[in-house]
Design an enzyme around this catalytic site. Structure first.
Site, PDB file in Angstrom:
ATOM      1  N   SER A  13       0.834  -1.199   0.000  1.00 53.93           N
ATOM      2  CA  SER A  13       0.000   0.000   0.000  1.00 53.93           C
ATOM      3  C   SER A  13       0.865   1.244   0.000  1.00 53.93           C
ATOM      4  O   SER A  13       2.008   1.225   0.461  1.00 53.93           O
ATOM      5  CB  SER A  13      -0.914   0.007   1.231  1.00 53.93           C
ATOM      6  N   HIS A  14       0.283   2.334  -0.536  1.00 53.85           N
ATOM      7  CA  HIS A  14       0.884   3.663  -0.443  1.00 53.85           C
ATOM      8  C   HIS A  14       0.030   4.577   0.431  1.00 53.85           C
ATOM      9  O   HIS A  14       0.319   5.766   0.554  1.00 53.85           O
ATOM     10  CB  HIS A  14       1.033   4.272  -1.842  1.00 53.85           C
ATOM     11  N   ASN A  15      -1.026   4.026   1.028  1.00 55.09           N
ATOM     12  CA  ASN A  15      -1.948   4.780   1.868  1.00 55.09           C
ATOM     13  C   ASN A  15      -1.414   4.777   3.302  1.00 55.09           C
ATOM     14  O   ASN A  15      -1.373   3.738   3.957  1.00 55.09           O
ATOM     15  CB  ASN A  15      -3.341   4.137   1.805  1.00 55.09           C
ATOM     16  N   GLY A  17      -2.552   5.853   6.170  1.00 54.62           N
ATOM     17  CA  GLY A  17      -3.463   5.401   7.206  1.00 54.62           C
ATOM     18  C   GLY A  17      -3.619   3.889   7.203  1.00 54.62           C
ATOM     19  O   GLY A  17      -3.622   3.246   8.263  1.00 54.62           O
ATOM     20  N   LYS A  18      -3.729   3.327   6.026  1.00 58.53           N
ATOM     21  CA  LYS A  18      -3.885   1.869   5.904  1.00 58.53           C
ATOM     22  C   LYS A  18      -2.614   1.143   6.361  1.00 58.53           C
ATOM     23  O   LYS A  18      -2.677   0.124   7.062  1.00 58.53           O
ATOM     24  CB  LYS A  18      -4.221   1.518   4.460  1.00 58.53           C
ATOM     25  N   ASP A  74      -7.846  -4.202   0.196  1.00 60.86           N
ATOM     26  CA  ASP A  74      -8.715  -3.368  -0.635  1.00 60.86           C
ATOM     27  C   ASP A  74     -10.020  -3.246   0.138  1.00 60.86           C
ATOM     28  O   ASP A  74     -10.619  -4.253   0.532  1.00 60.86           O
ATOM     29  CB  ASP A  74      -8.966  -3.973  -2.018  1.00 60.86           C
ATOM     30  N   PHE A 163      -8.949   7.393   9.400  1.00 59.63           N
ATOM     31  CA  PHE A 163      -8.682   8.030   8.113  1.00 59.63           C
ATOM     32  C   PHE A 163      -9.847   7.743   7.178  1.00 59.63           C
ATOM     33  O   PHE A 163     -10.786   7.030   7.521  1.00 59.63           O
ATOM     34  CB  PHE A 163      -7.361   7.519   7.503  1.00 59.63           C
ATOM     35  N   GLY A 164      -9.793   8.333   5.994  1.00 57.46           N
ATOM     36  CA  GLY A 164     -10.832   8.070   5.011  1.00 57.46           C
ATOM     37  C   GLY A 164     -12.202   8.520   5.472  1.00 57.46           C
ATOM     38  O   GLY A 164     -12.388   9.647   5.932  1.00 57.46           O
ATOM     39  N   HIS A 199     -13.864  -3.700  10.037  1.00 60.20           N
ATOM     40  CA  HIS A 199     -13.805  -4.583   8.872  1.00 60.20           C
ATOM     41  C   HIS A 199     -12.395  -5.114   8.659  1.00 60.20           C
ATOM     42  O   HIS A 199     -12.192  -6.289   8.384  1.00 60.20           O
ATOM     43  CB  HIS A 199     -14.286  -3.840   7.627  1.00 60.20           C
TER      44      HIS A 199
END
Length: 214
Positions: A13-15, A17-18, A74, A163-164, A199
């Site tokens: 990932s590049h996110n 928060g993730k 994802d 986040f998000g 989740h």
């Protein structure tokens, strides 16, 4: 099911928060986690139409580029009144013309779409967060784990954690949004626990039990 024996893996990932959440979940299990961002890997184009397909694309790209097992996520917000949207396009709703992502703008888009549908009561704003984890090896073998949590979309956004879309998602049975919860409260899981809230934690619990024996 293939067991994961390596103690080093790549978070595909590049996110930011993730990456942080996955590191929080995998850290207690004794893993060293590098990220695709840390390794300067090019982000693969997510051409899938399901969470499973996109998770697999990302995990395989990092596994093959690094020669190490790679774990991707994802995930997205599926809102019943919007026929499951934004779904796999959850991140796309936050994209600006310059390629950056603005989730405050994305949350406003969600609220506008719900108002246009006349979905203004809690009962009409039911939604679920979905996370699919993919563990991939350089030889192409993959394992998939899906987690979901039911809840509702609230407005205005509440909280600055996470986040998000976290500030507008209130999980069923709770009075607070994910954006108002600490990481520990949001995930509600650690090795050996029987329950998990988010989740991502629910998917991670399956991953840990299946591939790690945790």
């Amino acid at each position: 099911m293939r067991k994961l024996d390596d103690k080093t893996l790549v978070v595909a990932s590049h996110n930011a928060g993730k990456i942080r959440e996955i590191r929080d979940l995998i850290g207690p299990l004794g893993f060293e986690a590098k990220s695709a961002a840390d390794l300067n890997f090019v982000e693969p184009e997510e051409t899938g139409t399901t969470f499973e397909e996109n998770a697999t694309i990302k995990a395989l790209a990092s596994a093959r580029a690094s020669g190490l097992p790679a774990l991707s996520d994802d995930s997205g917000l599926a809102i019943e009144a919007l026929d499951g949207a934004p779904g796999v396009y959850t991140a796309n709703w936050a994209e600006r013309e310059d390629g950056s992502r603005d989730f405050a703008m994305a949350m406003e888009k969600v609220e506008k779409a719900l108002k246009e549908k006349g979905a203004m009561t809690p009962e009409s704003r039911t939604a679920r967060f979905v996370s699919v984890l993919c563990l991939a090896w350089p030889d192409g073998h993959v394992e998939l784990f899906r987690g979901e949590v039911e809840g509702q979309v609230v407005w205005p956004p509440r909280g600055t954690s996470g986040f998000g879309y976290d500030p507008v998602f209130q999980p069923k049975g709770y009075d607070t949004t994910f954006g108002e919860m600490t990481a520990e409260e949001k995930h509600g899981w650690k090795p050996g626990d029987a329950s998990a809230l988010s989740h991502r934690a629910r998917a991670f619990k399956l991953f840990a039990e299946t591939c790690l024996g945790a």
